[in-house]
Design a protein around this motif. Structure first.
Motif, PDB file in Angstrom:
ATOM      1  N   ALA A 178      -2.335  -6.203  10.690  1.00 44.54           N
ATOM      2  CA  ALA A 178      -2.397  -5.022   9.831  1.00 44.54           C
ATOM      3  C   ALA A 178      -3.830  -4.771   9.385  1.00 44.54           C
ATOM      4  O   ALA A 178      -4.582  -5.697   9.081  1.00 44.54           O
ATOM      5  CB  ALA A 178      -1.501  -5.206   8.619  1.00 44.54           C
ATOM      6  N   HIS A 179      -4.214  -3.507   9.390  1.00 43.41           N
ATOM      7  CA  HIS A 179      -5.530  -3.077   8.910  1.00 43.41           C
ATOM      8  C   HIS A 179      -5.335  -1.669   8.369  1.00 43.41           C
ATOM      9  O   HIS A 179      -5.434  -0.686   9.098  1.00 43.41           O
ATOM     10  CB  HIS A 179      -6.555  -3.111  10.045  1.00 43.41           C
ATOM     11  CG  HIS A 179      -7.951  -2.863   9.581  1.00 43.41           C
ATOM     12  ND1 HIS A 179      -8.980  -2.657  10.464  1.00 43.41           N
ATOM     13  CD2 HIS A 179      -8.503  -2.791   8.346  1.00 43.41           C
ATOM     14  CE1 HIS A 179     -10.109  -2.461   9.786  1.00 43.41           C
ATOM     15  NE2 HIS A 179      -9.825  -2.535   8.496  1.00 43.41           N
ATOM     16  N   ILE A 180      -5.012  -1.582   7.067  1.00 44.84           N
ATOM     17  CA  ILE A 180      -4.647  -0.300   6.464  1.00 44.84           C
ATOM     18  C   ILE A 180      -5.430  -0.037   5.186  1.00 44.84           C
ATOM     19  O   ILE A 180      -5.818  -0.958   4.474  1.00 44.84           O
ATOM     20  CB  ILE A 180      -3.138  -0.236   6.138  1.00 44.84           C
ATOM     21  CG1 ILE A 180      -2.750  -1.334   5.141  1.00 44.84           C
ATOM     22  CG2 ILE A 180      -2.292  -0.308   7.390  1.00 44.84           C
ATOM     23  CD1 ILE A 180      -1.363  -1.187   4.549  1.00 44.84           C
ATOM     24  N   ILE A 181      -5.643   1.236   4.912  1.00 38.13           N
ATOM     25  CA  ILE A 181      -6.208   1.637   3.628  1.00 38.13           C
ATOM     26  C   ILE A 181      -5.117   1.451   2.575  1.00 38.13           C
ATOM     27  O   ILE A 181      -3.991   1.892   2.768  1.00 38.13           O
ATOM     28  CB  ILE A 181      -6.679   3.102   3.664  1.00 38.13           C
ATOM     29  CG1 ILE A 181      -7.857   3.249   4.636  1.00 38.13           C
ATOM     30  CG2 ILE A 181      -7.055   3.581   2.267  1.00 38.13           C
ATOM     31  CD1 ILE A 181      -8.279   4.691   4.863  1.00 38.13           C
ATOM     32  N   GLN A 182      -5.462   0.786   1.501  1.00 39.20           N
ATOM     33  CA  GLN A 182      -4.492   0.536   0.438  1.00 39.20           C
ATOM     34  C   GLN A 182      -4.722   1.408  -0.793  1.00 39.20           C
ATOM     35  O   GLN A 182      -3.773   1.745  -1.477  1.00 39.20           O
ATOM     36  CB  GLN A 182      -4.534  -0.927   0.017  1.00 39.20           C
ATOM     37  CG  GLN A 182      -4.031  -1.865   1.084  1.00 39.20           C
ATOM     38  CD  GLN A 182      -4.041  -3.306   0.621  1.00 39.20           C
ATOM     39  OE1 GLN A 182      -5.029  -3.775   0.074  1.00 39.20           O
ATOM     40  NE2 GLN A 182      -2.948  -3.997   0.852  1.00 39.20           N
ATOM     41  N   SER A 198     -13.355   7.579  -2.582  1.00 40.75           N
ATOM     42  CA  SER A 198     -13.551   6.216  -2.076  1.00 40.75           C
ATOM     43  C   SER A 198     -12.224   5.634  -1.622  1.00 40.75           C
ATOM     44  O   SER A 198     -11.158   6.055  -2.067  1.00 40.75           O
ATOM     45  CB  SER A 198     -14.176   5.326  -3.153  1.00 40.75           C
ATOM     46  OG  SER A 198     -13.340   5.246  -4.278  1.00 40.75           O
ATOM     47  N   TRP A 199     -12.309   4.669  -0.698  1.00 42.96           N
ATOM     48  CA  TRP A 199     -11.117   3.957  -0.232  1.00 42.96           C
ATOM     49  C   TRP A 199     -11.422   2.478  -0.118  1.00 42.96           C
ATOM     50  O   TRP A 199     -12.573   2.066   0.000  1.00 42.96           O
ATOM     51  CB  TRP A 199     -10.595   4.512   1.097  1.00 42.96           C
ATOM     52  CG  TRP A 199     -11.544   4.466   2.262  1.00 42.96           C
ATOM     53  CD1 TRP A 199     -12.320   5.482   2.735  1.00 42.96           C
ATOM     54  CD2 TRP A 199     -11.817   3.355   3.126  1.00 42.96           C
ATOM     55  NE1 TRP A 199     -13.046   5.082   3.811  1.00 42.96           N
ATOM     56  CE2 TRP A 199     -12.755   3.774   4.086  1.00 42.96           C
ATOM     57  CE3 TRP A 199     -11.363   2.040   3.178  1.00 42.96           C
ATOM     58  CZ2 TRP A 199     -13.252   2.931   5.082  1.00 42.96           C
ATOM     59  CZ3 TRP A 199     -11.854   1.191   4.169  1.00 42.96           C
ATOM     60  CH2 TRP A 199     -12.780   1.643   5.105  1.00 42.96           C
ATOM     61  N   LEU A 200     -10.337   1.676  -0.162  1.00 44.92           N
ATOM     62  CA  LEU A 200     -10.405   0.221  -0.015  1.00 44.92           C
ATOM     63  C   LEU A 200      -9.246  -0.190   0.876  1.00 44.92           C
ATOM     64  O   LEU A 200      -8.116   0.254   0.665  1.00 44.92           O
ATOM     65  CB  LEU A 200     -10.282  -0.466  -1.379  1.00 44.92           C
ATOM     66  CG  LEU A 200     -10.134  -1.988  -1.380  1.00 44.92           C
ATOM     67  CD1 LEU A 200     -11.395  -2.664  -0.862  1.00 44.92           C
ATOM     68  CD2 LEU A 200      -9.776  -2.479  -2.766  1.00 44.92           C
ATOM     69  N   ASP A 201      -9.534  -1.030   1.894  1.00 46.15           N
ATOM     70  CA  ASP A 201      -8.439  -1.454   2.768  1.00 46.15           C
ATOM     71  C   ASP A 201      -8.057  -2.915   2.541  1.00 46.15           C
ATOM     72  O   ASP A 201      -8.666  -3.612   1.730  1.00 46.15           O
ATOM     73  CB  ASP A 201      -8.736  -1.146   4.242  1.00 46.15           C
ATOM     74  CG  ASP A 201      -9.805  -2.025   4.886  1.00 46.15           C
ATOM     75  OD1 ASP A 201     -10.137  -3.107   4.357  1.00 46.15           O
ATOM     76  OD2 ASP A 201     -10.307  -1.628   5.953  1.00 46.15           O
ATOM     77  N   ASN A 202      -7.022  -3.358   3.251  1.00 49.93           N
ATOM     78  CA  ASN A 202      -6.477  -4.705   3.048  1.00 49.93           C
ATOM     79  C   ASN A 202      -7.412  -5.812   3.529  1.00 49.93           C
ATOM     80  O   ASN A 202      -7.173  -6.979   3.223  1.00 49.93           O
ATOM     81  CB  ASN A 202      -5.106  -4.849   3.722  1.00 49.93           C
ATOM     82  CG  ASN A 202      -5.181  -4.731   5.230  1.00 49.93           C
ATOM     83  OD1 ASN A 202      -5.840  -3.845   5.769  1.00 49.93           O
ATOM     84  ND2 ASN A 202      -4.486  -5.615   5.913  1.00 49.93           N
ATOM     85  N   LEU A 203      -8.475  -5.488   4.249  1.00 43.67           N
ATOM     86  CA  LEU A 203      -9.440  -6.490   4.685  1.00 43.67           C
ATOM     87  C   LEU A 203     -10.688  -6.506   3.807  1.00 43.67           C
ATOM     88  O   LEU A 203     -11.653  -7.208   4.093  1.00 43.67           O
ATOM     89  CB  LEU A 203      -9.836  -6.242   6.146  1.00 43.67           C
ATOM     90  CG  LEU A 203      -8.688  -6.291   7.158  1.00 43.67           C
ATOM     91  CD1 LEU A 203      -9.214  -6.055   8.571  1.00 43.67           C
ATOM     92  CD2 LEU A 203      -7.920  -7.599   7.074  1.00 43.67           C
ATOM     93  N   GLY A 204     -10.660  -5.711   2.742  1.00 38.96           N
ATOM     94  CA  GLY A 204     -11.788  -5.662   1.816  1.00 38.96           C
ATOM     95  C   GLY A 204     -12.863  -4.665   2.207  1.00 38.96           C
ATOM     96  O   GLY A 204     -13.874  -4.543   1.516  1.00 38.96           O
TER      97      GLY A 204
END
Length: 104
Positions: free
Chosen positions: A42-46, A88-94
Motif C-alpha cells: 500500500a502507498h496511499i495519501i492519508q 498539502s498531503w501526507l501519505d502512509n510512507l511519510g
C-alpha cells in the motif's frame, strides 16, 4: 522531491474555486505484481489539508478508494484576489508535499 501538486484558485463573484491535481501512485495494497506474483504494498495519501491565509478550510482523511493521481475541487466564500491558498498531503510512507498559490 519534485512538486507533485498542480493547483489553481479563482475568484468569481464571492466564491473562490480551488482545483488541484495530485500526482501519486495510490497503490491500495490489494494487488499483486503480474510478473512476480509479489504483493504490491500500500502507498496511499492519508491526509489532505487546504488553508486560506493560514486558516484550515478543508481537511480530508483518505483511504484506498481514492484513484491514482487524484483530482480535488471545492469552493469557499470569503476569498479575495491575492489571498494565499495552500494545499498539502501526507501519505502512509511519510512522504509529503505542499504547494501555495494566490487567488486570481
Amino acid at each position: 522531491m519534485a512538486n507533485t501538486i498542480k493547483i489553481r484558485a479563482t475568484l468569481e463573484g464571492e466564491v473562490t474555486t480551488v482545483k488541484a491535481l495530485i500526482l501519486h501512485v495510490m497503490e491500495t495494497g490489494l494487488f499483486k505484481d503480474h510478473k512476480t506474483g509479489a504483493q504490491i504494498p500500500a502507498h496511499i495519501i492519508q491526509e489532505v489539508t487546504c488553508t486560506h491565509n493560514g486558516a484550515v478550510v478543508l481537511s480530508a482523511d483518505w483511504g484506498i478508494a481514492i484513484s491514482k493521481n487524484p483530482y480535488i475541487a471545492f469552493s469557499l466564500k470569503g476569498g479575495q484576489k491575492g489571498d494565499r491558498i495552500s494545499l498539502s498531503w501526507l501519505d502512509n510512507l511519510g512522504e509529503r508535499d505542499t504547494i501555495e498559490t494566490t487567488i486570481s
